[in-house]
Design an enzyme around this catalytic site. Structure first.
Site, PDB file in Angstrom:
ATOM      1  N   CYS A  98      21.937 -57.180 -68.734  1.00  0.00           N
ATOM      2  CA  CYS A  98      20.678 -57.930 -68.578  1.00  0.00           C
ATOM      3  C   CYS A  98      20.945 -59.404 -68.869  1.00  0.00           C
ATOM      4  O   CYS A  98      20.413 -59.992 -69.807  1.00  0.00           O
ATOM      5  CB  CYS A  98      19.613 -57.362 -69.515  1.00  0.00           C
ATOM      6  SG  CYS A  98      17.958 -57.930 -69.102  1.00  0.00           S
TER       7      CYS A  98
ATOM      8  N   ASP B 100      18.088 -61.082 -81.543  1.00  0.00           N
ATOM      9  CA  ASP B 100      18.801 -62.307 -81.169  1.00  0.00           C
ATOM     10  C   ASP B 100      18.407 -62.643 -79.726  1.00  0.00           C
ATOM     11  O   ASP B 100      17.507 -62.006 -79.155  1.00  0.00           O
ATOM     12  CB  ASP B 100      20.319 -62.148 -81.350  1.00  0.00           C
ATOM     13  CG  ASP B 100      20.919 -61.182 -80.332  1.00  0.00           C
ATOM     14  OD1 ASP B 100      20.139 -60.497 -79.618  1.00  0.00           O
ATOM     15  OD2 ASP B 100      22.158 -61.113 -80.233  1.00  0.00           O
TER      16      ASP B 100
ATOM     17  N   TYR C 228      18.450 -62.104 -89.202  1.00  0.00           N
ATOM     18  CA  TYR C 228      19.382 -61.505 -88.237  1.00  0.00           C
ATOM     19  C   TYR C 228      20.593 -60.895 -88.939  1.00  0.00           C
ATOM     20  O   TYR C 228      20.940 -59.725 -88.717  1.00  0.00           O
ATOM     21  CB  TYR C 228      19.843 -62.541 -87.194  1.00  0.00           C
ATOM     22  CG  TYR C 228      20.974 -61.971 -86.371  1.00  0.00           C
ATOM     23  CD1 TYR C 228      20.705 -61.115 -85.309  1.00  0.00           C
ATOM     24  CD2 TYR C 228      22.301 -62.208 -86.726  1.00  0.00           C
ATOM     25  CE1 TYR C 228      21.733 -60.523 -84.596  1.00  0.00           C
ATOM     26  CE2 TYR C 228      23.340 -61.615 -86.024  1.00  0.00           C
ATOM     27  CZ  TYR C 228      23.053 -60.777 -84.963  1.00  0.00           C
ATOM     28  OH  TYR C 228      24.072 -60.172 -84.283  1.00  0.00           O
TER      29      TYR C 228
ATOM     30  N   THR D 188      28.212 -68.148 -81.469  1.00  0.00           N
ATOM     31  CA  THR D 188      29.569 -68.267 -80.925  1.00  0.00           C
ATOM     32  C   THR D 188      29.902 -67.045 -80.079  1.00  0.00           C
ATOM     33  O   THR D 188      29.520 -65.926 -80.432  1.00  0.00           O
ATOM     34  CB  THR D 188      30.589 -68.404 -82.081  1.00  0.00           C
ATOM     35  OG1 THR D 188      30.131 -69.417 -82.971  1.00  0.00           O
ATOM     36  CG2 THR D 188      31.958 -68.799 -81.565  1.00  0.00           C
TER      37      THR D 188
ATOM     38  N   GLU E 275      29.574 -60.731 -88.066  1.00  0.00           N
ATOM     39  CA  GLU E 275      28.216 -61.114 -87.667  1.00  0.00           C
ATOM     40  C   GLU E 275      27.956 -62.592 -87.936  1.00  0.00           C
ATOM     41  O   GLU E 275      27.286 -63.267 -87.162  1.00  0.00           O
ATOM     42  CB  GLU E 275      27.172 -60.240 -88.379  1.00  0.00           C
ATOM     43  CG  GLU E 275      27.126 -58.813 -87.882  1.00  0.00           C
ATOM     44  CD  GLU E 275      26.759 -58.693 -86.410  1.00  0.00           C
ATOM     45  OE1 GLU E 275      26.163 -59.633 -85.855  1.00  0.00           O
ATOM     46  OE2 GLU E 275      27.087 -57.659 -85.805  1.00  0.00           O
TER      47      GLU E 275
ATOM     48  N   CYS F 173      20.715 -55.081 -62.534  1.00  0.00           N
ATOM     49  CA  CYS F 173      19.748 -53.995 -62.721  1.00  0.00           C
ATOM     50  C   CYS F 173      20.262 -52.677 -62.143  1.00  0.00           C
ATOM     51  O   CYS F 173      19.915 -51.604 -62.628  1.00  0.00           O
ATOM     52  CB  CYS F 173      18.414 -54.374 -62.092  1.00  0.00           C
ATOM     53  SG  CYS F 173      17.743 -55.895 -62.793  1.00  0.00           S
TER      54      CYS F 173
ATOM     55  N   CYS G 251      11.863 -50.308 -66.671  1.00  0.00           N
ATOM     56  CA  CYS G 251      11.751 -51.768 -66.772  1.00  0.00           C
ATOM     57  C   CYS G 251      10.581 -52.298 -65.923  1.00  0.00           C
ATOM     58  O   CYS G 251      10.600 -52.212 -64.692  1.00  0.00           O
ATOM     59  CB  CYS G 251      13.063 -52.408 -66.311  1.00  0.00           C
ATOM     60  SG  CYS G 251      13.020 -54.199 -66.436  1.00  0.00           S
TER      61      CYS G 251
ATOM     62  N   CYS H  41      21.872 -50.779 -64.867  1.00  0.00           N
ATOM     63  CA  CYS H  41      21.139 -50.756 -66.137  1.00  0.00           C
ATOM     64  C   CYS H  41      20.614 -49.355 -66.453  1.00  0.00           C
ATOM     65  O   CYS H  41      19.933 -48.740 -65.624  1.00  0.00           O
ATOM     66  CB  CYS H  41      19.976 -51.738 -66.081  1.00  0.00           C
ATOM     67  SG  CYS H  41      19.052 -51.775 -67.616  1.00  0.00           S
TER      68      CYS H  41
HETATM   69 FE1  SF4 Z   1      17.282 -56.188 -67.571  1.00  0.00          FE
HETATM   70 FE2  SF4 Z   1      15.313 -54.662 -66.610  1.00  0.00          FE
HETATM   71 FE3  SF4 Z   1      17.309 -55.328 -65.024  1.00  0.00          FE
HETATM   72 FE4  SF4 Z   1      17.710 -53.625 -67.035  1.00  0.00          FE
HETATM   73  S1  SF4 Z   1      16.453 -53.301 -65.245  1.00  0.00           S
HETATM   74  S2  SF4 Z   1      19.047 -55.338 -66.440  1.00  0.00           S
HETATM   75  S3  SF4 Z   1      16.336 -54.449 -68.613  1.00  0.00           S
HETATM   76  S4  SF4 Z   1      15.850 -56.727 -65.950  1.00  0.00           S
END
Ligand code: SF4
Length: 370
Positions: free
Chosen positions: A199, A145, A127, A50, A44, A206, A215, A209
């Site tokens: 994302c 982060d 963090y 990096t 971590e 998306c 979202c 996702c």
């Molecule tokens: Fe990011 Fe929303 Fe697209 Fe998922 S649906 S990749 S959370 S913008």
């Protein structure tokens, strides 16, 4: 604080979808194959600022050389810096070693599993503490982060800028609210992995996702507008000069002070040019005289290299100079040593010096015969 506009049922579904996606799509990374808190901590620290592919070989070498807290606590600082060479942000390495010493001296040699003692370790901020405590010990601490902020900003259409201290608190509160307390380590890693793989900053994928149906940005066609930023600082470029001073067959290396920028790393004597920006050879001779008390002659430009640090960009012009007279009187460097060119690799040098080294080595023979 609840998740801004999200119903509780959606929060549960998000946790579940995200976890299931992570279980099948996560990258196979060496620090995910261990439950050793020390190894997770090292990874971590390295991963802050990096990229993963840069960290992997460093992680292996570091654990080979310092396999546990005790071996790192015993290590010489220069050996740790040498192993860190090229990874940048060297204060991370110094803090890691000092933290290991504290763990050995005050915590029975075991990395703490509670927030208060974890945060007392040098170099451990929110963090690192949240990452290590959640991943290694299953503690319910949410990490925030850049990846996590981006996912949250888009998922919730958050107007709060991601790049301000006040904004950070808002994102921390949202991350806390979304955290899956049944498996916080998996949840945190899943959030970061989603930001890294799906994302992404530009052109989020998306269609791949697991959170697409929740979202808000996607639903409103606004994914390219988030996260919001308060505005970028202008990054200043500093001109530095440095002189590789040649005496017989040896070059002078100087060690930077123990505090501040690039602390403890080795370089050729030099620094920022403020007074003679139009005459870099003269500025270089003057710097050498100020820093180590030597007079030099025949400065020959070797290379100009660029390197970006957090708060400024460096433009370094390296000269090769012939030692003319004087004895070393240090005013700034914490150490000086004359070395043969083939010995340079033994010293932890900072990145800009590394970039100029090939040109220097190539020019040395020419210069000696001049
Ligand atoms: Fe990011 Fe929303 Fe697209 Fe998922 S649906 S990749 S959370 S913008």
């Amino acid at each position: 604080m609840p998740l801004s506009p999200m119903p509780a049922t959606d929060c549960n579904a998000i946790r579940q979808q995200l976890g299931a996606w992570y279980d099948t799509r996560q990258r196979d990374l060496p620090w995910r194959r261990t439950s050793d808190p020390y190894a997770i901590w090292v990874s971590e620290v390295m991963l802050q600022q990096t990229q993963v592919k840069t960290v992997e070989p460093y992680f292996h070498r570091f654990l080979q050389r310092f396999p546990d807290v005790a071996s790192l606590a015993r290590a010489d600082e220069q050996a740790v810096l040498k192993l860190w060479e090229g990874l940048g942000y060297y204060s991370r390495a110094r803090h890691l070693r000092r933290a290991a010493q504290k763990v050995v001296a005050e915590m029975d040699g075991r990395l703490p599993s509670d927030w208060i003692r974890m945060r007392q370790l040098p170099g451990v901020g929110d963090y690192i503490a949240a990452a290590v405590l959640s991943i290694a010990f299953g503690r319910p601490c949410a990490v925030v982060d850049g990846n996590v902020k981006r996912v949250l900003a888009r998922l919730l259409c958050l107007e709060t800028p991601v790049d301000t201290p006040a904004g950070h608190k808002v994102y921390q509160a949202e991350a806390d609210a979304l955290l899956d307390s049944r498996d916080p380590g998996r949840h945190n890693q899943a959030m970061m992995e989603l930001g890294a793989l799906v994302c992404s900053p530009q052109a989020p994928r998306c269609d791949q996702c697991p959170l697409v149906r929740f979202c808000l940005c996607f639903g409103r066609g606004l994914t390219d507008r988030y996260p919001r930023r308060a505005g970028r600082r202008r990054v200043e470029t500093q001109q530095w000069v440095a002189g590789a001073v040649l005496k017989a067959d040896r070059l002078l290396l100087t060690r930077r002070p123990d505090q501040g920028l690039l602390a403890g790393l080795w370089e050729f004597p030099g620094g920022p040019v403020a007074d003679r920006p139009d005459d870099l050879p003269a500025a270089c001779m003057e710097k050498i005289r100020q820093l180590v008390g030597l007079t030099v002659a025949s400065p020959m430009a070797v290379a100009t290299v660029h390197h970006a640090y957090t708060h400024f960009k460096l433009r370094l012009t390296l000269f090769l100079c012939r030692h003319q007279g004087g004895r070393i009187r240090r005013a700034g460097p914490s150490a000086c040593v004359w070395v043969r060119p083939d010995e340079l690799a033994r010293f932890p040098l900072h990145k800009a010096v590394h970039k100029a080294l090939p040109a220097l080595i190539g020019m040395l023979d020419r210069f000696r015969g001049a």
